[in-house]
Structures are given as structure tokens and as C-alpha cells.
Design an enzyme around this catalytic site. Structure first.
Site, mmCIF file in Angstrom:
data_model
loop_
_atom_site.group_PDB
_atom_site.id
_atom_site.type_symbol
_atom_site.label_atom_id
_atom_site.label_comp_id
_atom_site.label_asym_id
_atom_site.label_seq_id
_atom_site.Cartn_x
_atom_site.Cartn_y
_atom_site.Cartn_z
ATOM 1 N N CYS A 199 4.900 -0.583 0.193
ATOM 2 C CA CYS A 199 3.953 -1.237 0.827
ATOM 3 C C CYS A 199 2.631 -1.261 -0.193
ATOM 4 O O CYS A 199 2.074 -0.026 -0.099
ATOM 5 C CB CYS A 199 3.674 -0.903 1.932
ATOM 6 S SG CYS A 199 1.981 -1.696 2.947
ATOM 7 N N CYS B 44 -0.567 -0.668 1.745
ATOM 8 C CA CYS B 44 -0.783 0.989 2.328
ATOM 9 C C CYS B 44 -1.712 1.718 1.293
ATOM 10 O O CYS B 44 -1.983 2.761 1.543
ATOM 11 C CB CYS B 44 0.742 1.195 2.693
ATOM 12 S SG CYS B 44 1.456 0.173 3.908
#
Length: 321
Positions: free
Chosen positions: A79, A82
Site C-alpha cells: 500500500c 500507507c
């Protein structure tokens, strides 16, 4: 990206239900029990950020939430957003000095927790206060808005549940090193974040571009630029009017592009991608290029490793060829 539920309305609603009273009673009982045993010892700053799995969730999150709000960061290695949000949350956990505890959950290794919290996309951030789970926001967000949410969380935890946090010993081992030399782009990236905090989106865009002039593939700058440009496009728009225009004019590519930006800012990633893939499929020439290019820009916001981007790239290829 603009986070969802930044108003913390879920926390306010929680105070009105019976569960809140029960949670407060449990928290008070837990604190009283700790006091009888000499209180909770101070922890090192490094202990304010913990990795949590399904086996330890009850002990590390539910039980700890009786003494301190626990913020849960649901993340994954693939991700890209993230990679920007998680370090920021870790830094804020230390800065808030025990007012909340940060629990990091790798969704790839803890699918059951992801399902129990009803998470549709990451990054996703929740809080647990006195055993009660509260959604905070989904997607990356400017630091100023994250701080506002955390301030509201800490205030509600203290006022509603009497949770004042845990004591931190700054001299304990494991504190983050302050002597790490700054990288060549740290000043520019910090300038970009400061501009975002001040609402200066144009300044943030320029700061990220300054990094990319020397390092066109710098991952943090590419992600930051894509997000800052997206926020710039939706700033001050009438969301209701944009969505109505898109619904009333499905063949208007500009209307679909504007609505896709709002979709993504609101965390509706697949809706945004699907809208633009459909626009590519239905159009030709300059309209098709406009929809395709905006879709590629939105891919940058989410990150190339996200499975939703992979799926959308396949759909785009099918629409084009």
C-alpha cells in the site's frame, strides 16, 4: 486524500448509547485495579507504537484501551499511501507523549481483523476507547487534519471516559534517535508537509515538484504531488453540484472526471476508477485521452502496488484495445 469522518461524529454518538456507560465503568474499574497494584509504570517512547496481530488483539488493544485510547493503523506492505501515513502516525504517537497508543495491524497477515472492522480499503484508521471501536478516517490525509482528529479523540477519551493516557519516560531505552542525518530532500519534503498543514496546496505542489526535478522517481514526492494536486482540484468545489452534473450528463467526460476526483477523495477508489474506465470505453479522441490521463494520475494517488490499481489497469487495457 480527504479523510472520511474527520468530524469524529461516531465518538459523539457513542456517548449517548448504553454501551458507553458500560465501557466507562469497565475503564474505571481497570484503573482502580491498576492503582491498587501501584499504578501503571512509565513506558519508553518506543513502546507507544506496537505491532498487533489477531492473537494479541484482546490483550494489546482491548485491555489497553481501558487506560489509553488505542489508534489502530491498518496497513500493508504493498500500500503506497500507507508508506506516507504510517510514519506520520508513528511520529505523532511519540509527540503526543502517551495521550494515545498506536497499534499497527498488517492486513495481509490479519484478514480476520480486517473483516471484523468492515474495512474496504487501506490505509484505514480506527480507535478503540474503553473497549469501543470508533472509525476515524480512511486514506492518507494532511497532517493538520489528522492532528485535529487525534485532538478530538484525546479530548473525548478524557472527558467521557476519564482516560488521561499513560506515562512516558523520555530517558528510557528505545527512544527514536535524534541524531540521524537528514536526507538530501528532507527539507523540501518537510516544506511540502508544512504547506499542506497551512492549506497552501500550491506551495505543496511546488515543493514536491522541486524534489522530482532532481529525482523523477522519488516515491514519496510522486505520491505527495499526486495527492496535493488532487486536493487542489477539489478544493472549494460544490460536491453536490458536481455529482448531479455527472449523473445528468453521463457522456460529458469533463463531468465524469470531476466526479471521479470527488470519488477518490471520499475513499471510493473503485467507483472513481470504474467511472473513468467507462468514460474511456465510451469515447474517442481528445475525450478518451483526457479520461485516460486522469485515470493514470489517480493511479499515482493510490500507488502502483494496490490491487485495485492492478485491476483497473487491466480494465483500462481492455477498454483501449
Amino acid at each position: 486524500m480527504q479523510p472520511r469522518n474527520m468530524s469524529m461524529s461516531g465518538v459523539v454518538d457513542l456517548a449517548a448509547v448504553k454501551a458507553a456507560g458500560e465501557a466507562k465503568a469497565k475503564a474505571e474499574a481497570a484503573r482502580a485495579e491498576a492503582a491498587r497494584h501501584g499504578g501503571t509504570p512509565a513506558v519508553a517512547p518506543s513502546a507507544l507504537v506496537i505491532d498487533v496481530d489477531e492473537a494479541g488483539f484482546e490483550r494489546d488493544v482491548l485491555q489497553r484501551s481501558a487506560e489509553v485510547p488505542v489508534v489502530i493503523d491498518f496497513w500493508a506492505e504493498w500500500c503506497e499511501p500507507c508508506k506516507q501515513l504510517s510514519p506520520l502516525l508513528e511520529r505523532l504517537a511519540v509527540e503526543y507523549n502517551g495521550r494515545f497508543l498506536l497499534a499497527k495491524v498488517d492486513v495481509d497477515a490479519n484478514q480476520m481483523l480486517m473483516q471484523q472492522f468492515g474495512i474496504q480499503g487501506i490505509p484505514a484508521v480506527f480507535a478503540v476507547v474503553a473497549g469501543q471501536a470508533l472509525p476515524l478516517f480512511q486514506g492518507a490525509a494532511p497532517e493538520a487534519q489528522i492532528r485535529q482528529t487525534l485532538d478530538q479523540l484525546v479530548q473525548v477519551a478524557e472527558e467521557r471516559f476519564g482516560l488521561t493516557g499513560i506515562q512516558v519516560d523520555p530517558d528510557a531505552g528505545g527512544a527514536p534517535s535524534a541524531g540521524v542525518p537528514a536526507g538530501p530532500y528532507d527539507a523540501l519534503l518537510e516544506a511540502a508537509m508544512s504547506a499542506l498543514d497551512a492549506g497552501d496546496l500550491a506551495g505543496a505542489v511546488q515543493a514536491y515538484k522541486n524534489v522530482l526535478v532532481d529525482d523523477p522517481e522519488h516515491p514519496e514526492a510522486k505520491l505527495g504531488l499526486a495527492q496535493a494536486e488532487l486536493l487542489s482540484r477539489v478544493q472549494g468545489v460544490d460536491a453536490q453540484a458536481v455529482r448531479k452534473n455527472a449523473a445528468d450528463n453521463p457522456a460529458d467526460v469533463a463531468a465524469q472526471i470531476a466526479a471521479a476526483d470527488l470519488d477518490l477523495v471520499g475513499g471510493h477508489v473503485q467507483d472513481a476508477f470504474g467511472r473513468l474506465v467507462d468514460a474511456v470505453r465510451r469515447t474517442a479522441g481528445e475525450d478518451r485521452d483526457a479520461a485516460r490521463l486522469r485515470l493514470l494520475e489517480l493511479f499515482e494517488v493510490i500507488g502502483p502496488e494496490d490491487p485495485r490499481v492492478t485491476a483497473a489497469r487491466q480494465a483500462l487495457a481492455s477498454a483501449l484495445f
